[in-house]
Design a protein around this motif. Structure first.
Motif, PDB file in Angstrom:
ATOM      1  N   ASP A   1     -44.020 -19.828  81.683  1.00 51.73           N
ATOM      2  CA  ASP A   1     -42.913 -19.715  80.727  1.00 51.73           C
ATOM      3  C   ASP A   1     -42.106 -18.444  80.957  1.00 51.73           C
ATOM      4  O   ASP A   1     -40.874 -18.464  80.962  1.00 51.73           O
ATOM      5  N   ASP A   2     -42.809 -17.319  81.198  1.00 53.78           N
ATOM      6  CA  ASP A   2     -42.103 -16.065  81.471  1.00 53.78           C
ATOM      7  C   ASP A   2     -41.385 -16.115  82.816  1.00 53.78           C
ATOM      8  O   ASP A   2     -40.272 -15.608  82.956  1.00 53.78           O
TER       9      ASP A   2
ATOM     10  N   LEU B   1     -40.133 -26.547  84.062  1.00 56.56           N
ATOM     11  CA  LEU B   1     -39.735 -25.914  82.799  1.00 56.56           C
ATOM     12  C   LEU B   1     -38.240 -25.645  82.733  1.00 56.56           C
ATOM     13  O   LEU B   1     -37.653 -25.628  81.646  1.00 56.56           O
ATOM     14  N   LEU B   2     -37.615 -25.436  83.877  1.00 58.90           N
ATOM     15  CA  LEU B   2     -36.186 -25.108  83.904  1.00 58.90           C
ATOM     16  C   LEU B   2     -35.303 -26.255  83.426  1.00 58.90           C
ATOM     17  O   LEU B   2     -34.140 -26.038  83.074  1.00 58.90           O
ATOM     18  N   ARG B   3     -35.828 -27.454  83.375  1.00 56.15           N
ATOM     19  CA  ARG B   3     -35.000 -28.595  82.971  1.00 56.15           C
ATOM     20  C   ARG B   3     -34.877 -28.734  81.445  1.00 56.15           C
ATOM     21  O   ARG B   3     -34.098 -29.537  80.950  1.00 56.15           O
ATOM     22  N   TYR B   4     -35.640 -27.941  80.709  1.00 54.71           N
ATOM     23  CA  TYR B   4     -35.576 -28.002  79.250  1.00 54.71           C
ATOM     24  C   TYR B   4     -34.628 -26.931  78.698  1.00 54.71           C
ATOM     25  O   TYR B   4     -34.524 -25.840  79.267  1.00 54.71           O
TER      26      TYR B   4
ATOM     27  N   GLY C   1     -39.963 -27.504  74.885  1.00 54.94           N
ATOM     28  CA  GLY C   1     -40.118 -27.563  76.341  1.00 54.94           C
ATOM     29  C   GLY C   1     -39.702 -26.266  77.011  1.00 54.94           C
ATOM     30  O   GLY C   1     -40.312 -25.834  78.000  1.00 54.94           O
ATOM     31  N   GLY C   2     -38.651 -25.629  76.470  1.00 50.70           N
ATOM     32  CA  GLY C   2     -38.191 -24.371  77.041  1.00 50.70           C
ATOM     33  C   GLY C   2     -39.067 -23.189  76.672  1.00 50.70           C
ATOM     34  O   GLY C   2     -39.036 -22.156  77.340  1.00 50.70           O
ATOM     35  N   LEU C   3     -39.873 -23.335  75.616  1.00 54.90           N
ATOM     36  CA  LEU C   3     -40.747 -22.249  75.168  1.00 54.90           C
ATOM     37  C   LEU C   3     -42.149 -22.340  75.747  1.00 54.90           C
ATOM     38  O   LEU C   3     -42.851 -21.334  75.842  1.00 54.90           O
TER      39      LEU C   3
ATOM     40  N   VAL D   1     -41.554 -32.141  73.249  1.00 57.89           N
ATOM     41  CA  VAL D   1     -40.824 -31.205  74.117  1.00 57.89           C
ATOM     42  C   VAL D   1     -39.404 -30.947  73.636  1.00 57.89           C
ATOM     43  O   VAL D   1     -38.832 -29.891  73.924  1.00 57.89           O
ATOM     44  N   ASN D   2     -38.828 -31.888  72.901  1.00 61.58           N
ATOM     45  CA  ASN D   2     -37.441 -31.736  72.457  1.00 61.58           C
ATOM     46  C   ASN D   2     -37.319 -31.111  71.062  1.00 61.58           C
ATOM     47  O   ASN D   2     -36.206 -30.944  70.559  1.00 61.58           O
ATOM     48  N   GLU D   3     -38.445 -30.760  70.451  1.00 64.73           N
ATOM     49  CA  GLU D   3     -38.419 -30.137  69.127  1.00 64.73           C
ATOM     50  C   GLU D   3     -37.743 -28.768  69.205  1.00 64.73           C
ATOM     51  O   GLU D   3     -37.940 -28.005  70.138  1.00 64.73           O
ATOM     52  N   LYS D   4     -36.910 -28.465  68.223  1.00 68.79           N
ATOM     53  CA  LYS D   4     -36.222 -27.176  68.196  1.00 68.79           C
ATOM     54  C   LYS D   4     -37.226 -26.039  67.983  1.00 68.79           C
ATOM     55  O   LYS D   4     -38.211 -26.192  67.271  1.00 68.79           O
ATOM     56  N   GLY D   5     -36.913 -24.892  68.591  1.00 74.05           N
ATOM     57  CA  GLY D   5     -37.797 -23.746  68.487  1.00 74.05           C
ATOM     58  C   GLY D   5     -38.047 -23.324  67.049  1.00 74.05           C
ATOM     59  O   GLY D   5     -39.162 -22.942  66.681  1.00 74.05           O
TER      60      GLY D   5
END
Length: 450
Positions: free
Chosen positions: A96-97, A129-132, A138-140, A214-218
């Motif tokens: 993730d980092d 991970l870059l696709r989210y 997914g991005g987190l 994966v699509n849930e908002k942060g």
């Protein structure tokens, strides 16, 4: 442990060691500091000095230092590193980092950096991970986790866990999946240690496990983890396959960023900026709301112009105009702040109608108390009962209306998918100023006449 404090003396010493290229002493000094402290030091150096420090230390530590550094400084330092050097840093980071850093790199070198990562599985996970979107689960999430198959026995499970745990900084949970990698539940370490080695995992795992898509908002992920006091939460894709996990440190960053954004919106800053940004960027962020305030002031002036004759006859009304406008703005901001906080924490219950009635009654009570005090003070000051009555009744009406507006607007914005934090800033203050002055002079005219 004594908290680290970066002093001017320490910074001067470090700069001198870098200038003298005293690598032995510099390495020894940095070894004593936590990587977050070294990142704080690097942020205060110039780009050349920070780059020198990063190149001097081992990637095992500098990777974490880069992840903690200010984004602008990190970007400048990365521009001074080769693709191979950046790849070496990414090798040491959790996915993730690493993905966060790759997303900041110039597009023309991303492919070269990814190609130079020796661990191909690690590189594949970073690319995945870059696709989210960065503000989604997914991005987190990070790819590093420990999972076991429900059909394994305990002995096989322990062997696999040992292998997987080598790549995981901290094991928060052991997740159970089926043959298609779909999340089934979680495994208690206690049950694992107290169960026969021949027992199948499907006979001992706990089927209840909180997860997010994966699509849930942060922000929603943060609410779930906060509500259930979770240190980590698994992430599943659209068909329920386990694809990663989000840990509490990532959620703390989300909460902090959201709080910073809401604070700036409340202060009338329309985009994410920092104190060190350029004058042009700061101007673009602040000017829209200042323009709104300007037109709001012009609107208030136009309203007062319509009551010019009455003001000329009862000049005292003019002197109370700032008080009325200030009370309207203050009450509106108080009401909207409580609603925005409730929406952010998901604490608001009941219908909008009930919320408006409650706020109206609260504003009425506050308004009556303040109006009594104002009426006594005005009557004693000027000795005119009608004038004191007109100003005091206006204050009650203004406070009630301001409370209703401050409650309704954030709720309305939230239902329309707009950040309700915008309602705690100049937007609500300006609108309440205009309505407050209009109500003030209208009631005063009704009581005092022209």
């Amino acid at each position: 442990m004594t908290p680290f404090k970066l002093t001017d003396e320490l910074l001067v010493d470090i700069r001198q060691l870098i200038a003298d290229k005293n690598n032995v002493t510099l390495r020894s000094m940095m070894k004593e500091f936590h990587y977050a402290d070294v990142a704080e030091i690097a942020d205060e150096l110039n780009v050349e000095e920070a780059t020198y420090l990063i190149k001097l230390l081992d990637s095992e530590k500098t990777s974490d230092i880069l992840a903690e550094m200010d984004e602008d400084m990190r970007e400048s330092v990365l521009n001074n590193l080769s693709a191979a050097e950046i790849a070496g840093e990414l090798e040491e980071l959790d996915t993730d980092d690493a993905a966060d850093i790759v997303s900041e790199l110039p597009k023309e070198i991303v492919q070269d950096v990814i190609a130079k990562i020796e661990d191909r599985e690690h590189a594949k996970d970073i690319v995945d991970l870059l696709r989210y979107d960065e503000d989604t689960a997914g991005g987190l999430m990070a790819k590093e986790l420990v999972k076991v198959n429900e059909n394994w026995n305990v002995l096989t499970c322990v062997k696999e866990m040992r292998s997987q745990a080598e790549n995981v900084t901290r094991v928060h949970s052991i997740y159970v999946v089926d043959d298609e990698d779909k999340l089934k539940g979680r495994l208690s370490l206690k049950d694992l240690l107290t169960t026969s080695t021949t027992t199948h995992i499907k006979d001992v795992y706990i089927p209840k496990v909180d997860s997010v898509n994966v699509n849930e908002k942060g922000e929603e992920v943060a609410k779930i983890m906060s509500k259930y006091d979770l240190e980590a939460i698994p992430v599943v894709d659209e068909i329920g396959r386990l694809v990663g996990r989000i840990t509490i440190d990532d959620i703390v960053d989300v909460i902090r960023e959201e709080a910073d954004k809401d604070y700036q919106l409340a202060a009338g800053i329309s985009q994410d900026v920092e104190a060190d940004d350029s004058i042009w960027e700061l101007t673009r962020a602040r000017l829209p709301w200042l323009i709104l305030g300007l037109f709001g002031g012009l609107g208030a002036a136009a309203i007062m112009d319509g009551f010019e004759e009455m003001i000329a006859k009862h000049a005292i009304l003019f002197f109370f105009t700032p008080l009325i406008a200030a009370m309207a703005g203050n009450v509106g901001v108080q009401s909207s702040a409580i609603i925005v906080q409730g929406l952010a924490n998901d604490d608001l219950k009941g219908s909008i109608g009930n919320r408006l009635v409650k706020e109206m009654l609260l504003a009425l009570l506050n308004g009556v108390i303040l109006a009594i005090l104002l009426m006594i003070a005005t009557w004693l000051w000027k000795g005119n009962f009608n004038t004191a009555l007109a100003i005091s009744l206006s204050l009650v009406a203004v406070i009630v209306v301001a409370g209703i507006i401050g409650t309704f607007i954030p709720l309305f914005l939230n239902q329309r998918g707009i950040d309700p934090a915008i309602a705690t800033g100049p937007f609500i203050t300006t609108s309440n100023d205009i309505f407050g002055i209009l109500i003030y002079f209208f009631i005063a005219k009704s009581i005092l006449g022209i």
